[in-house]
Design a protein around this motif. Structure first.
Motif, PDB file in Angstrom:
ATOM      1  N   GLY A  18       0.696  -1.198   0.034  1.00 31.35           N
ATOM      2  CA  GLY A  18       0.016   0.080  -0.214  1.00 31.35           C
ATOM      3  C   GLY A  18       0.810   1.195  -0.023  1.00 31.35           C
ATOM      4  O   GLY A  18       0.085   2.380   0.307  1.00 31.35           O
ATOM      5  N   VAL A  19       2.302   1.150  -0.137  1.00 31.50           N
ATOM      6  CA  VAL A  19       3.228   2.477  -0.151  1.00 31.50           C
ATOM      7  C   VAL A  19       2.908   2.987  -1.579  1.00 31.50           C
ATOM      8  O   VAL A  19       3.600   2.451  -2.418  1.00 31.50           O
ATOM      9  N   SER A  20       2.178   4.009  -1.650  1.00 35.67           N
ATOM     10  CA  SER A  20       1.980   4.768  -2.912  1.00 35.67           C
ATOM     11  C   SER A  20       1.774   6.361  -3.113  1.00 35.67           C
ATOM     12  O   SER A  20       1.092   6.641  -3.907  1.00 35.67           O
ATOM     13  N   THR A  39       2.801   2.911 -12.356  1.00 27.44           N
ATOM     14  CA  THR A  39       1.324   3.430 -11.593  1.00 27.44           C
ATOM     15  C   THR A  39       1.822   4.791 -11.250  1.00 27.44           C
ATOM     16  O   THR A  39       2.888   5.570 -11.265  1.00 27.44           O
ATOM     17  N   PHE A  40       0.534   5.713 -10.673  1.00 25.80           N
ATOM     18  CA  PHE A  40       0.621   6.793 -10.167  1.00 25.80           C
ATOM     19  C   PHE A  40       0.186   7.018  -8.601  1.00 25.80           C
ATOM     20  O   PHE A  40      -0.066   5.865  -8.072  1.00 25.80           O
ATOM     21  N   VAL A  41       0.196   7.955  -8.078  1.00 30.79           N
ATOM     22  CA  VAL A  41       0.082   8.153  -6.604  1.00 30.79           C
ATOM     23  C   VAL A  41      -1.177   7.682  -6.365  1.00 30.79           C
ATOM     24  O   VAL A  41      -2.265   7.763  -7.211  1.00 30.79           O
ATOM     25  N   ARG A  42      -1.239   6.904  -5.315  1.00 26.27           N
ATOM     26  CA  ARG A  42      -2.545   6.232  -4.881  1.00 26.27           C
ATOM     27  C   ARG A  42      -3.127   4.993  -5.786  1.00 26.27           C
ATOM     28  O   ARG A  42      -4.161   4.609  -5.657  1.00 26.27           O
ATOM     29  N   MET A  43      -2.098   4.683  -6.795  1.00 26.35           N
ATOM     30  CA  MET A  43      -2.068   3.834  -7.468  1.00 26.35           C
ATOM     31  C   MET A  43      -3.623   3.993  -8.546  1.00 26.35           C
ATOM     32  O   MET A  43      -4.366   3.214  -8.626  1.00 26.35           O
ATOM     33  N   GLU A  67       1.012  15.184 -16.288  1.00 24.57           N
ATOM     34  CA  GLU A  67       1.691  16.376 -16.277  1.00 24.57           C
ATOM     35  C   GLU A  67       3.188  16.183 -15.725  1.00 24.57           C
ATOM     36  O   GLU A  67       3.450  15.336 -15.117  1.00 24.57           O
ATOM     37  N   PRO A  68       4.098  17.207 -16.087  1.00 22.52           N
ATOM     38  CA  PRO A  68       5.402  17.060 -15.925  1.00 22.52           C
ATOM     39  C   PRO A  68       5.652  16.718 -14.428  1.00 22.52           C
ATOM     40  O   PRO A  68       6.599  16.113 -13.817  1.00 22.52           O
ATOM     41  N   ASP A  69       5.032  17.324 -13.441  1.00 18.86           N
ATOM     42  CA  ASP A  69       5.258  17.254 -11.963  1.00 18.86           C
ATOM     43  C   ASP A  69       4.245  16.084 -11.431  1.00 18.86           C
ATOM     44  O   ASP A  69       4.297  15.967 -10.194  1.00 18.86           O
ATOM     45  N   ASP A  70       3.574  15.322 -11.933  1.00 15.31           N
ATOM     46  CA  ASP A  70       2.967  14.167 -11.552  1.00 15.31           C
ATOM     47  C   ASP A  70       3.763  13.177 -10.856  1.00 15.31           C
ATOM     48  O   ASP A  70       4.869  12.941 -11.197  1.00 15.31           O
ATOM     49  N   GLN A  71       3.385  12.778  -9.665  1.00 20.14           N
ATOM     50  CA  GLN A  71       4.349  11.832  -9.032  1.00 20.14           C
ATOM     51  C   GLN A  71       3.832  10.336  -9.470  1.00 20.14           C
ATOM     52  O   GLN A  71       2.903   9.758  -9.529  1.00 20.14           O
ATOM     53  N   ILE A  72       5.127   9.549  -9.264  1.00 18.59           N
ATOM     54  CA  ILE A  72       5.110   8.297  -9.660  1.00 18.59           C
ATOM     55  C   ILE A  72       5.758   7.208  -8.502  1.00 18.59           C
ATOM     56  O   ILE A  72       6.818   7.438  -8.491  1.00 18.59           O
ATOM     57  N   PRO A  73       4.960   6.637  -7.805  1.00 24.01           N
ATOM     58  CA  PRO A  73       5.594   5.968  -6.752  1.00 24.01           C
ATOM     59  C   PRO A  73       6.125   4.482  -7.290  1.00 24.01           C
ATOM     60  O   PRO A  73       6.676   3.965  -6.382  1.00 24.01           O
ATOM     61  N   TYR A  74       5.877   3.954  -8.418  1.00 23.91           N
ATOM     62  CA  TYR A  74       6.310   2.853  -8.986  1.00 23.91           C
ATOM     63  C   TYR A  74       6.694   2.979 -10.515  1.00 23.91           C
ATOM     64  O   TYR A  74       5.499   3.208 -11.052  1.00 23.91           O
ATOM     65  N   ALA A  75       7.769   2.598 -11.089  1.00 26.76           N
ATOM     66  CA  ALA A  75       7.687   2.496 -12.466  1.00 26.76           C
ATOM     67  C   ALA A  75       9.009   1.830 -12.804  1.00 26.76           C
ATOM     68  O   ALA A  75       9.887   1.690 -11.905  1.00 26.76           O
ATOM     69  N   CYS A 125      -7.792  -5.936 -21.031  1.00 25.56           N
ATOM     70  CA  CYS A 125      -7.248  -4.970 -20.074  1.00 25.56           C
ATOM     71  C   CYS A 125      -7.789  -4.562 -18.870  1.00 25.56           C
ATOM     72  O   CYS A 125      -8.993  -4.528 -18.577  1.00 25.56           O
ATOM     73  N   ARG A 126      -7.110  -4.447 -17.744  1.00 24.98           N
ATOM     74  CA  ARG A 126      -7.699  -3.676 -16.479  1.00 24.98           C
ATOM     75  C   ARG A 126      -6.833  -2.560 -16.253  1.00 24.98           C
ATOM     76  O   ARG A 126      -5.591  -2.195 -16.657  1.00 24.98           O
ATOM     77  N   THR A 127      -7.404  -1.706 -15.573  1.00 27.72           N
ATOM     78  CA  THR A 127      -6.983  -0.320 -14.744  1.00 27.72           C
ATOM     79  C   THR A 127      -7.600  -0.378 -13.399  1.00 27.72           C
ATOM     80  O   THR A 127      -8.806  -0.730 -13.192  1.00 27.72           O
ATOM     81  N   VAL A 128      -6.533  -0.365 -12.701  1.00 34.60           N
ATOM     82  CA  VAL A 128      -6.733  -0.099 -10.933  1.00 34.60           C
ATOM     83  C   VAL A 128      -7.367   1.337 -10.763  1.00 34.60           C
ATOM     84  O   VAL A 128      -6.947   2.389 -11.549  1.00 34.60           O
ATOM     85  N   LYS A 129      -8.538   1.294 -10.118  1.00 31.19           N
ATOM     86  CA  LYS A 129      -9.258   2.530  -9.788  1.00 31.19           C
ATOM     87  C   LYS A 129      -8.688   3.568  -8.617  1.00 31.19           C
ATOM     88  O   LYS A 129      -8.932   4.615  -8.602  1.00 31.19           O
ATOM     89  N   GLY A 130      -7.582   2.904  -8.065  1.00 30.64           N
ATOM     90  CA  GLY A 130      -6.853   3.870  -7.258  1.00 30.64           C
ATOM     91  C   GLY A 130      -7.381   3.478  -5.663  1.00 30.64           C
ATOM     92  O   GLY A 130      -8.514   3.075  -5.316  1.00 30.64           O
ATOM     93  N   GLN A 131      -6.599   4.041  -4.664  1.00 35.73           N
ATOM     94  CA  GLN A 131      -6.685   3.549  -3.343  1.00 35.73           C
ATOM     95  C   GLN A 131      -7.972   4.221  -2.821  1.00 35.73           C
ATOM     96  O   GLN A 131      -7.945   5.563  -3.029  1.00 35.73           O
ATOM     97  N   GLU A 132      -8.558   3.597  -2.011  1.00 38.66           N
ATOM     98  CA  GLU A 132      -9.846   4.189  -1.231  1.00 38.66           C
ATOM     99  C   GLU A 132      -9.557   4.544   0.127  1.00 38.66           C
ATOM    100  O   GLU A 132     -10.319   5.475   0.777  1.00 38.66           O
ATOM    101  N   TYR A 133      -8.447   4.177   0.723  1.00 41.15           N
ATOM    102  CA  TYR A 133      -7.875   4.818   1.819  1.00 41.15           C
ATOM    103  C   TYR A 133      -6.391   4.476   1.843  1.00 41.15           C
ATOM    104  O   TYR A 133      -5.833   3.757   1.278  1.00 41.15           O
ATOM    105  N   ASP A 134      -5.801   5.119   3.035  1.00 42.75           N
ATOM    106  CA  ASP A 134      -4.276   5.371   2.750  1.00 42.75           C
ATOM    107  C   ASP A 134      -3.878   3.944   3.138  1.00 42.75           C
ATOM    108  O   ASP A 134      -4.212   3.026   4.180  1.00 42.75           O
ATOM    109  N   GLY A 135      -2.991   3.541   2.604  1.00 41.10           N
ATOM    110  CA  GLY A 135      -2.294   2.164   2.754  1.00 41.10           C
ATOM    111  C   GLY A 135      -2.891   0.794   2.040  1.00 41.10           C
ATOM    112  O   GLY A 135      -2.525  -0.424   2.409  1.00 41.10           O
ATOM    113  N   GLN A 136      -3.971   1.104   1.573  1.00 45.95           N
ATOM    114  CA  GLN A 136      -4.637  -0.087   0.946  1.00 45.95           C
ATOM    115  C   GLN A 136      -3.758  -0.728  -0.004  1.00 45.95           C
ATOM    116  O   GLN A 136      -3.152  -0.210  -1.069  1.00 45.95           O
TER     117      GLN A 136
END
Length: 234
Positions: A18-20, A39-43, A67-75, A125-136
């Motif tokens: 859940g670290v993202s 993936t992107f922040v909060r997956m 965007e250029p400053d969008d953050q990426i927790p894993y790539a 194909c699948r896409t993850v919808k993003g974390q619903e709570y911190d650390g999910q």
């Protein structure tokens, strides 16, 4: 970085824990390669880097240019140059492994990067919808992912083949993201079929991993959940 050297930021095990919530920027990732995935922040969706542009493949089939400053927790990214290009028929996702073995039958414990281009008769194909709570964790997100099937769609797949011993650092086996020619649909590839596509392949023996230094990363209890990873990554 050298051609066909893999750069990776963080670990798949971190996503499973859940670290993202933070990471490197899009600008920083583009410096590391011309193709890649992550993936992107909060997956929030899937990341695909293709020819210097980073795309966010979102749930419900939407795509935006990051965007250029969008953050990426894993790539993972590479300056890709094909060592050989083949024209092949793909009857399933598993058939890619046979193509890679034909290219280099002695590379079982090395990485491979590849790019597949053409018309795909079927894609799931699948896409993850993003974390619903911190650390999910990613494994939990996978139970509520957006899945779509496409037929006769032209586009590009960016992929890596990682050795089984690297499970948890990378995704062992095939890891692929797709985007169509019109840049309107895409996602993490679960299944595929194609009558005739081109695949450019390169063997990789040089991997650089940059680990986050955040408190959340250092505090995370990480272990390799092989079953969970296979269920969410297909």
């Amino acid at each position: 970085m050298a051609i066909n050297e893999i750069y990776q930021y963080s670990l798949v095990n971190a996503l499973m824990s859940g670290v993202s919530d933070s990471g490197i920027t899009v600008t920083q990732l583009i410096e590391k390669g011309n193709q890649g995935l992550g993936t992107f922040v909060r997956m929030d969706g899937e990341l695909l880097l293709l020819d210097g542009t980073v795309y966010q493949l979102q749930a419900e089939g939407k795509i935006r240019v990051a965007e250029p400053d969008d953050q990426i927790p894993y790539a993972a990214a590479t300056h890709f140059r094909s060592q050989q290009t083949l024209t092949v028929k793909l009857e399933s996702k598993d058939s890619i492994e046979a193509v890679l073995k034909k290219f280099d039958d002695h590379a079982n414990n090395l990485f491979m990067s590849y790019r597949i281009e053409g018309v795909f008769s079927r894609l799931k194909c699948r896409t993850v919808k993003g974390q619903e709570y911190d650390g999910q964790p990613l494994s939990e997100l996978g139970k509520n992912q957006f899945v779509a099937e496409y037929e006769d769609v032209e586009g590009t797949i960016v992929g890596f083949r990682s050795p089984s011993t690297w499970q948890g650092f990378f995704v062992a086996g095939e890891h692929m993201h797709f985007i169509d020619k019109e840049r309107k649909i895409g996602g993490h590839v679960l299944e595929l079929e194609a009558d005739e596509v081109t695949i450019g392949i390169a063997t990789v023996n040089n991997v650089h991993i940059e680990l986050p230094t955040s408190d959340k990363f250092n505090a995370a209890k990480m272990s390799t959940d092989d079953v969970g990873l296979k269920s969410v990554e297909g």
